[in-house]
Design a protein around this motif. Structure first.
Motif, PDB file in Angstrom:
ATOM      1  N   ASP A 193     -17.684   4.296  27.731  1.00 59.67           N
ATOM      2  CA  ASP A 193     -17.445   2.868  27.946  1.00 59.67           C
ATOM      3  C   ASP A 193     -16.525   2.667  29.140  1.00 59.67           C
TER       4      ASP A 193
ATOM      5  N   LYS B  68     -11.067  -3.361  29.318  1.00 58.41           N
ATOM      6  CA  LYS B  68     -11.790  -3.044  28.092  1.00 58.41           C
ATOM      7  C   LYS B  68     -10.882  -3.299  26.893  1.00 58.41           C
TER       8      LYS B  68
ATOM      9  N   TYR C  14     -10.833  -3.084  22.579  1.00 54.44           N
ATOM     10  CA  TYR C  14     -11.517  -2.531  21.416  1.00 54.44           C
ATOM     11  C   TYR C  14     -10.954  -3.147  20.139  1.00 54.44           C
TER      12      TYR C  14
ATOM     13  N   THR D 182     -11.004  -2.468  16.385  1.00 49.23           N
ATOM     14  CA  THR D 182     -11.370  -1.360  15.498  1.00 49.23           C
ATOM     15  C   THR D 182     -12.062  -1.811  14.221  1.00 49.23           C
TER      16      THR D 182
ATOM     17  N   ASP E 234     -17.251  -1.036  18.381  1.00 51.68           N
ATOM     18  CA  ASP E 234     -16.043  -0.750  19.155  1.00 51.68           C
ATOM     19  C   ASP E 234     -15.338   0.496  18.640  1.00 51.68           C
ATOM     20  N   LYS E 235     -15.297   0.635  17.340  1.00 53.08           N
ATOM     21  CA  LYS E 235     -14.644   1.808  16.765  1.00 53.08           C
ATOM     22  C   LYS E 235     -15.373   3.092  17.159  1.00 53.08           C
TER      23      LYS E 235
ATOM     24  N   LYS F 198     -17.171   3.572  19.924  1.00 51.69           N
ATOM     25  CA  LYS F 198     -16.878   3.830  21.329  1.00 51.69           C
ATOM     26  C   LYS F 198     -15.497   4.450  21.494  1.00 51.69           C
ATOM     27  N   LEU F 199     -14.525   3.921  20.791  1.00 53.32           N
ATOM     28  CA  LEU F 199     -13.158   4.435  20.898  1.00 53.32           C
ATOM     29  C   LEU F 199     -13.060   5.862  20.378  1.00 53.32           C
ATOM     30  N   GLU F 200     -13.722   6.148  19.257  1.00 61.08           N
ATOM     31  CA  GLU F 200     -13.696   7.500  18.708  1.00 61.08           C
ATOM     32  C   GLU F 200     -14.369   8.495  19.651  1.00 61.08           C
TER      33      GLU F 200
ATOM     34  N   LYS G   9     -11.882   9.256  22.384  1.00 63.85           N
ATOM     35  CA  LYS G   9     -10.797  10.111  21.891  1.00 63.85           C
ATOM     36  C   LYS G   9     -11.279  11.552  21.725  1.00 63.85           C
TER      37      LYS G   9
END
Length: 544
Positions: A82, A126, A128, A130, A135-136, A138-140, A143
């Protein structure tokens, strides 16, 4: 981070696959260069925006490429993350090799103008939430990618953006790429990606120096070459002693015998002259291996059949057996890449193009080569083959097939294992490989060592009156590939930090392709060396 010029981009496993298919006749055509950004290109002229013209550019283009990691062999496209996306821009077209390599070069949202200083210019923002599943996810993914140390590969003016950092003994290591972020654990421990430093004021003409100097392996290469040369000299001395002393005396004494009774008192390689050119068991399979190995060795299509009659079957197997094994392995690996969403997964259209090249170009060329090959006269052996096979006496442990085959691969592998370490580093650890002069010398030494080691063992077996030399000569030098496989397993567990089942399967899947190619290559060298040796020594023996 500083924009730097690249060395040849390291040959990863898909590139080796393309080379393997090329050499096996699956994808005929010119071998691609290291990448489309090559060293030694003429510099592009840049000038201020008000002075720009057709000969002088003001805009400095930045392209993004696929992201990869030393802890995972799964590359991903830039768009899989992202990140900020380019609103417009022309995307460079990749060639077949780059597609197999997993490269996906795209325009970036980062714009630069020559001699115009800009600091902290906002590209995009951007946010996010959660509580939202998308979105969660994409964030995971971000990470996890930081944890696995995935790295960007940006290209500025045909050069990679490099990441330089200090290592032990006051040295600096520069990597053509930089991490997507800094990962800090819950206990506050930062990963290596959190360490970064500059390397400015590099002249265009010296753009390679800072990368090449950060990998001081030249002295190790010279040590490897000298070590290999010692082995070659030792083997050459042994072969020379056999050829000039032992064989010369044996042939002279054998040819001076007046009666059959005197000849019957002889023993060793002279007595098996009536069986030495007897076709081997499973000769069809051996000829197929030799046909594929010859394609690898000299990139030409040659079919050997040992006097067999099923020439059509031979040609079909040569066209499909080894290339089919490589393609099947590759297809299974590609299914895994598809499942993981990796950029290295070959698009369906490219897969069809590869099959078309194989069936429409490679296979017809193999048939054409076989047609002209089988029109040639059969090879005439220097001695006549007996109708009844000679009984082979009981062999000692050292002259039995398996011990000789195992011993035969040790010396050739000893000549290449240091070079092999650097090649594996360039494939799996994203390090630069630039010592092609050393590689050529090691290639020559490998050919000589395989030939001489096989000739020595062939002579010892013939002296023990064992005339089954065809498969043994192929497997003797081909066993070097088994040591290659063992070393690759050792390298995986001791040098790499690859995690995940998919990455592990891909590593060993592509390693098996390399081992197969190396097996056919070295085995073919051993066979032809032994064939030349046997033909040479029996051509000077007087037989009624």
């Amino acid at each position: 981070m500083s924009a730097r010029l690249p060395v040849l981009s390291p040959p990863r496993w898909p590139r080796l696959l393309l080379l393997s298919l090329l050499l096996l006749g699956a994808v005929p055509g010119p071998r691609r260069s290291g990448a489309f950004y090559l060293p030694g290109l003429a510099p592009v002229n840049f000038c201020d925006e008000e002075k720009k013209s057709d000969e002088c550019k003001a805009e400095i283009e930045l392209f993004v490429n696929r992201l990869d990691s030393v802890e995972s062999v799964l590359p991903y496209e830039y768009t899989a993350f992202d990140f900020c996306q380019a609103s417009e821009g022309k995307r460079p077209s990749e060639n077949l090799g780059q597609v197999l390599f997993g490269e996906r070069i795209e325009p970036s949202p980062y714009k630069f103008t020559f001699n115009k200083k800009e600091t902290c210019k906002l590209v995009c923002t951007k946010t996010y939430h959660t509580e939202k599943a998308e979105d969660k996810q994409k964030l995971e993914f971000l990470k996890k990618s930081m944890l696995l140390n995935y790295q960007h590969h940006w290209i500025v003016d045909n050069m990679p953006v490099t990441w330089c950092y200090d290592v032990e003994d006051g040295q600096r290591f520069c990597n053509p790429g930089f991490p997507i972020g800094c990962y800090i654990t819950d206990k506050g421990h930062a990963k290596d990606a959190c360490v970064i430093s500059e390397d400015d004021k590099i002249r265009w003409a010296s753009r390679w120096d800072y990368i090449l100097e950060s990998m001081p392996h030249t002295h190790i290469q010279w040590f490897s070459i000298m070590n290999s040369l010692v082995i070659v000299l030792f083997l050459s001395g042994m072969v020379a002693m056999i050829m000039l002393r032992t064989l010369h005396k044996d042939i002279a004494r054998y040819n001076q015998m007046d009666s059959t009774e005197d000849a019957q008192e002889e023993f060793g390689w002279k007595l098996v002259h009536g069986d030495i050119f007897r076709p081997p068991r499973k000769g069809m399979l051996l000829s197929v291996f030799l046909g594929s190995g010859t394609q690898i060795l000299i990139m030409t299509f040659v079919t050997l059949s040992f006097g067999g009659e099923k020439w059509k079957t031979n040609v079909l197997l040569t066209s499909f057996l080894c290339p089919g094994i490589v393609f099947a392995d590759f297809f299974i690996m590609n299914l895994i890449l598809w499942g993981e969403g990796s950029s290295a997964a070959i698009p369906f259209g490219t897969l069809v193009a590869i099959l078309a090249l194989w069936f429409c170009i490679s296979v017809p060329l193999t048939f054409i080569g076989a047609y002209f090959g089988f029109k040639k006269n059969a090879i005439e052996h220097p001695v006549r083959t007996n109708q009844i096979p000679r009984q082979i006496p009981e062999q000692s442990f050292y002259t039995k097939p398996l011990p000789g085959i195992i011993m035969g691969g040790i010396l050739p592998f000893g000549c290449i294992f240091i070079q092999l370490f650097f090649i594996l580093n360039s494939i799996w650890s994203h390090q630069m490989y630039y010592m092609f002069g050393f590689l050529f010398l090691v290639f020559i030494i490998l050919v000589i060592t395989c030939s001489e080691a096989t000739i020595l063992l062939c002579y010892f077996h013939l002296c023990a009156e064992d005339y089954h030399w065809q498969w043994r000569s192929f497997l003797t030098s081909g066993f070097t590939a088994v040591y290659f496989l063992i070393y690759a397993v050792h390298y995986f567990f001791s040098k790499l930090q690859i995690t995940g089942t998919a990455s592990t399967i891909l590593y060993f899947g592509y390693t098996m392709i390399m081992v197969l190619i190396f097996f056919l290559f070295t085995g073919t060298i051993g066979f032809f060396a032994c064939f030349w040796f046997v033909t040479k020594i029996y051509s000077v023996v007087k037989v009624d």
